[in-house]
Design a protein around this motif. Structure first.
Motif, PDB file in Angstrom:
ATOM      1  N   ASN A   1       0.816  -1.209   0.000  1.00  0.00           N
ATOM      2  CA  ASN A   1       0.000   0.000   0.000  1.00  0.00           C
ATOM      3  C   ASN A   1       0.854   1.266   0.000  1.00  0.00           C
ATOM      4  OD1 ASN A   1      -2.331  -1.592   0.071  1.00  0.00           O
ATOM      5  ND2 ASN A   1      -2.309  -1.637   2.306  1.00  0.00           N
ATOM      6  N   GLY A   2       1.968   1.216  -0.751  1.00  0.00           N
ATOM      7  CA  GLY A   2       2.839   2.374  -0.877  1.00  0.00           C
ATOM      8  C   GLY A   2       3.755   2.625   0.306  1.00  0.00           C
ATOM      9  N   GLN A   3       3.714   1.755   1.299  1.00  0.00           N
ATOM     10  CA  GLN A   3       4.539   1.924   2.501  1.00  0.00           C
ATOM     11  C   GLN A   3       5.632   0.862   2.524  1.00  0.00           C
ATOM     12  OE1 GLN A   3       4.087   4.519   4.649  1.00  0.00           O
ATOM     13  NE2 GLN A   3       2.530   5.149   3.176  1.00  0.00           N
ATOM     14  N   PRO A   4       6.854   1.235   2.965  1.00  0.00           N
ATOM     15  CA  PRO A   4       7.921   0.233   3.051  1.00  0.00           C
ATOM     16  C   PRO A   4       7.588  -0.846   4.070  1.00  0.00           C
ATOM     17  CG  PRO A   4       8.653   2.339   3.961  1.00  0.00           C
ATOM     18  CD  PRO A   4       7.267   2.543   3.414  1.00  0.00           C
ATOM     19  N   THR A   5       7.907  -2.076   3.727  1.00  0.00           N
ATOM     20  CA  THR A   5       7.631  -3.223   4.581  1.00  0.00           C
ATOM     21  C   THR A   5       8.820  -4.176   4.538  1.00  0.00           C
ATOM     22  OG1 THR A   5       5.272  -3.063   4.082  1.00  0.00           O
ATOM     23  CG2 THR A   5       6.033  -5.140   4.996  1.00  0.00           C
ATOM     24  N   LEU A   6       9.172  -4.687   5.688  1.00  0.00           N
ATOM     25  CA  LEU A   6      10.203  -5.718   5.800  1.00  0.00           C
ATOM     26  C   LEU A   6       9.494  -6.995   6.219  1.00  0.00           C
ATOM     27  CD1 LEU A   6      13.242  -6.541   5.945  1.00  0.00           C
ATOM     28  CD2 LEU A   6      13.123  -5.963   8.361  1.00  0.00           C
ATOM     29  N   VAL A   7       9.706  -8.069   5.471  1.00  0.00           N
ATOM     30  CA  VAL A   7       9.078  -9.351   5.784  1.00  0.00           C
ATOM     31  C   VAL A   7      10.165 -10.405   5.896  1.00  0.00           C
ATOM     32  CG1 VAL A   7       7.482 -11.155   4.991  1.00  0.00           C
ATOM     33  CG2 VAL A   7       6.963  -8.763   4.558  1.00  0.00           C
TER      34      VAL A   7
END
Length: 176
Positions: free
Chosen positions: A46-52
């Protein structure tokens, strides 16, 4: 809302983030011992940085049967006046991650996935005794009442949550 539904929602969020990361992660690790390798990727949701991060494969049937309880732990980030997560808050969450390794991850529970974005950090464990994990988390909260954490447990004998994450990533790699 039913706990299993809320947990399923977090898994779906994790799977969605993994989907976004499928283009960012280089490739699944080669064959090895179960749970020896973490796969980590960065991307956007959703346009936000994410670390998985997730374990790269499903454990054997005996291990899954012995660990039927899914425990999802959520840290809601506190933000400063500008709406950003402070370095101190990030460091506290990292310290909590270390505490989870020491207090929760053991013969009782195994961490299988997690993600972090600008709103929260989530750790997903499977346990053979949810009460031991809950007791350890309650003790941690009692020792530091300022911890912005919550947790939910539900029975997931088939490890459908991790299967959803792995299936999403595998599907995206096959499409490349």
């Amino acid at each position: 809302m039913d706990i299993a539904c809320r947990c399923s929602g977090l898994f779906r969020l994790c799977a969605g983030a993994a989907l976004a990361l499928a283009f960012a992660a280089p490739a699944l690790a080669a064959e090895h011992k179960p749970y020896a390798v973490w796969v980590v990727g960065e991307g956007e949701k959703n346009g936000q940085p994410t670390l998985v991060r997730w374990r790269d494969k499903m454990p054997d049937v005996d291990f899954k049967v012995a660990h039927p309880w899914c425990v999802e732990i959520t840290w809601r980030f506190q933000k400063d006046a500008t709406g950003h997560v402070t370095r101190e808050e990030t460091e506290r969450a990292t310290d909590f991650d270390t505490a989870l390794e020491q207090e929760v991850e053991s013969d009782t529970a195994t961490e299988v996935a997690g993600f972090s974005d600008g709103e929260h950090r989530v750790w997903i464990f499977y346990a053979n005794d949810r009460y031991k994990v809950e007791a350890a988390l309650d003790t941690m909260k009692r020792d530091d009442a300022s911890l912005p954490i919550s947790y939910e447990t539900h029975e997931d004998k088939n490890w459908e949550g991790l299967a959803l994450v792995l299936g999403t990533v595998k599907e995206r790699f096959q499409q490349r």
